[in-house]
Design an enzyme around this catalytic site. Structure first.
Site, PDB file in Angstrom:
ATOM      1  N   CYS A  26       6.030 -29.874  24.787  1.00 33.56           N
ATOM      2  CA  CYS A  26       6.536 -29.892  23.454  1.00 33.56           C
ATOM      3  C   CYS A  26       7.965 -30.322  23.276  1.00 33.56           C
ATOM      4  CB  CYS A  26       6.501 -28.397  23.082  1.00 33.56           C
ATOM      5  SG  CYS A  26       4.660 -27.506  23.058  1.00 33.56           S
TER       6      CYS A  26
ATOM      7  N   ASN B 245       0.807 -25.641  16.273  1.00 36.02           N
ATOM      8  CA  ASN B 245       1.579 -26.132  17.538  1.00 36.02           C
ATOM      9  C   ASN B 245       1.222 -27.439  17.616  1.00 36.02           C
ATOM     10  OD1 ASN B 245       3.152 -27.007  19.644  1.00 36.02           O
ATOM     11  ND2 ASN B 245       3.360 -24.775  20.237  1.00 36.02           N
TER      12      ASN B 245
ATOM     13  N   HIS C  57      10.876 -27.873  16.465  1.00 37.74           N
ATOM     14  CA  HIS C  57       9.379 -27.689  16.992  1.00 37.74           C
ATOM     15  C   HIS C  57       8.701 -26.679  16.160  1.00 37.74           C
ATOM     16  CE1 HIS C  57       5.886 -27.521  19.356  1.00 37.74           C
ATOM     17  NE2 HIS C  57       6.615 -26.515  19.979  1.00 37.74           N
TER      18      HIS C  57
END
Length: 334
Positions: A116, A285, A255
């Site tokens: 990520c 996500n 994020h």
């Protein structure tokens, strides 16, 4: 000593799949509820690729939009980086698939896996390569099909993730641009978030697949604890390195993993909600695609203006983290 060039973002683009899976849809399959997911994560829906779509399809679409926004042709690119943990193939890199589709036949192209945090890593690497003057134009893409990494009977993971791609075009600018970054990793946490089978240490045999060892395993409590600590800390460190403070930040683009983690980072920076960009509710996500997707939406919603200090920060498997400080500028000097 040769002076370094300033490198900025010339254009942004993104692509999300057409299929929307809401929390209410998941209620029908799993022992969970819309309220449980929303209150703990902030997620209401996520996008899922069709059976015939792949990471490269999303990446190519996002890249074309970013190139068009920047007014740059694929033939002008010197460098192409795809940040992904869900490549089309083990070999070759997804970046070369994207390169061929775009017609960017003369540029260097490679994949980058920092999970990520991948886009933060890619942005720092590309901006530094361009700063030397050896490269003039770069395309950095974050693209993921996270829906293919999860066990759709595991309510602790499958509700969290979605598929998407985001891209930015980088080039030399007269002023501003990417001011600095902070990157880090702590391999002691490698087993807190990983996919056991599918590499060459443990190939995806029929037995491994039957045991669902080709799906994501996550220690949610420990990953959450790590994220809450590192998100705000990385952002502050990156700002300090650039001689700035949180008071200078016009927009924080973190994020998009969990609304509680985002709120914790914003609190650490002392930022009001209007200075924090959030779209985790719509997409969940999307790993390395999360930040460039959010950047593109922020630009198109008029949330970023010339001269603004924009801070991106991510965390992910590895455990990895990264933060970038950008002074948003005009389209650049070519």
């Amino acid at each position: 000593m040769t002076a370094l060039n300033s490198v900025g973002i010339l254009g942004t683009g993104s692509r999300v799949p057409d299929t929307i899976v809401t929390n209410l849809d998941l209620e029908k399959r799993l022992d969970t509820s819309d309220e449980w997911i929303r209150t703990r994560t902030g997620i209401k829906a996520r996008r899922i690729v069709a059976d015939n779509e792949s990471t490269s399809d999303l990446a190519i679409a996002a890249a074309r939009k970013a190139l068009d926004d920047a007014g740059v042709t694929a033939q002008e690119l010197d460098l192409l980086i795809v940040a992904t943990l869900t490549p089309d193939y083990v070999m070759p890199a997804t970046a070369v698939v994207v390169q061929e589709a775009l017609g960017a036949t003369t540029c260097a192209a490679f994949d980058l896996n920092a999970a990520c945090s991948g886009f933060c890593y890619g942005l720092d690497i590309a901006s530094n390569m361009l700063a030397t003057g050896a490269y003039r134009k770069a395309l950095v893409i974050g693209a993921e099909v996270m829906s293919r990494t999860v066990d759709w009977t595991d309510r602790s993971t499958c509700v969290l993730f979605g598929d998407a791609a985001g891209a930015v075009v980088l080039g030399h600018v007269d002023q501003g641009g990417v001011l600095g970054s902070v990157l880090g990793a702590d391999g002691r946490g490698a087993n807190l978030l990983y996919i056991p089978s599918g590499g060459y240490k443990e190939p995806a045999t029929p037995e491994a697949i039957a045991a669902k060892r080709n799906c994501m395993v996550m220690n949610g409590r420990e990953v959450y604890r790590f994220a809450v600590q590192v998100m705000g800390e990385a952002a502050v460190n990156a700002l300090t390195r650039c001689g700035l403070t949180p008071a200078d930040v016009a927009l924080f683009v973190p994020h998009q993993a969990n609304i509680r983690i985002i709120e914790s980072a914003a609190k650490r920076l002392g930022l009001p909600s209007e200075k924090v960009f959030v779209n985790v509710d719509k997409y969940g996500n999307t790993s390395a695609a999360s930040i460039p997707l959010a950047l593109d939406e922020a630009v198109r919603e008029g949330r970023i203006h010339e001269g603004d200090i924009v801070v991106t920060v991510g965390f992910g498997a590895g455990l990895t983290w990264g933060a970038n400080v950008i002074r948003w500028g005009a389209k650049g000097k070519g």
